[in-house]
Design an enzyme around this catalytic site. Structure first.
Site, PDB file in Angstrom:
ATOM      1  N   SER A  35       0.795  -1.233   0.000  1.00 49.68           N
ATOM      2  CA  SER A  35       0.000   0.000   0.000  1.00 49.68           C
ATOM      3  C   SER A  35       0.827   1.282   0.000  1.00 49.68           C
ATOM      4  CB  SER A  35      -0.965   0.022   1.182  1.00 49.68           C
ATOM      5  OG  SER A  35      -0.277   0.258   2.392  1.00 49.68           O
ATOM      6  N   LYS A  83       0.575   4.903   6.565  1.00 51.16           N
ATOM      7  CA  LYS A  83      -0.052   5.729   5.518  1.00 51.16           C
ATOM      8  C   LYS A  83       0.537   7.140   5.566  1.00 51.16           C
ATOM      9  CE  LYS A  83      -2.929   2.332   4.726  1.00 51.16           C
ATOM     10  NZ  LYS A  83      -2.627   1.410   3.653  1.00 51.16           N
TER      11      LYS A  83
END
Length: 175
Positions: A35, A83
């Site tokens: 990710s 993230k």
């Protein structure tokens, strides 16, 4: 002989004290998944600053953070995600036609893998005490675009990524 034992004990105690102090400020973590590609890849080994947001400091747009999510791992524990902070409290974030907008202006994101952000996020203001986060590999990231993650409460932030240790050919401060 007695002097050698004393030096040995002194060295061990110094190492223990240094390790305890380091653990209070820095924690290692491993990246699992894709990710955050191309910034971080599967099995990258990182150092996280646990003190980055103490003493009144807040996350800033562009920071890469690790946080405890509402998702559960295979042991039923809170899954930690890595993230990038895209929007901070008071900013309005939107995703439309493959682009991310902050306060109505398109965000320049040279760090994304494919240069596009799938899905739609209708304009929404980031609440106080929260941040909006996205993975750099937008086509393969579960992040704030999805209800399972949503806004990230600042209290759930473990820390800010400050250094990559491994792989050795990419060692250093992430850009």
């Amino acid at each position: 002989m007695r002097e050698n034992v004393r030096e040995w004990i002194k060295a061990v105690l110094t190492a223990v004290v240094v390790a305890v102090i380091a653990i209070q400020f820095v924690v290692p973590t491993t990246v699992y998944g894709v990710s955050m590609e191309p910034t971080f890849e599967n099995n990258d080994y990182l150092l996280i600053s646990k003190q980055a947001y103490s003493y009144g400091r807040s996350p800033q747009r562009g920071d890469v953070i690790v946080f405890s999510s509402h998702l559960k791992d295979e042991n039923g524990e809170s899954k930690k995600l890595i993230k990038r902070v895209i929007a901070v409290p008071g900013e309005t974030v939107a995703v439309e036609n493959g682009k991310v907008y902050i306060n109505g202006e398109e965000l320049d994101e040279e760090y994304t893998k494919d240069g596009t952000t799938n899905g739609t996020v209708y304009p929404v203001e980031v609440p106080e005490g929260c941040v909006f986060c996205l993975g750099d590999n937008r086509l393969h990231s579960t992040d704030s675009r999805f209800l399972e993650v949503g806004f990230v409460d600042e209290e759930d932030i473990v820390g800010k990524v400050i250094f990559r240790i491994y792989p050795f050919n990419r060692i250093g401060i992430p850009g």
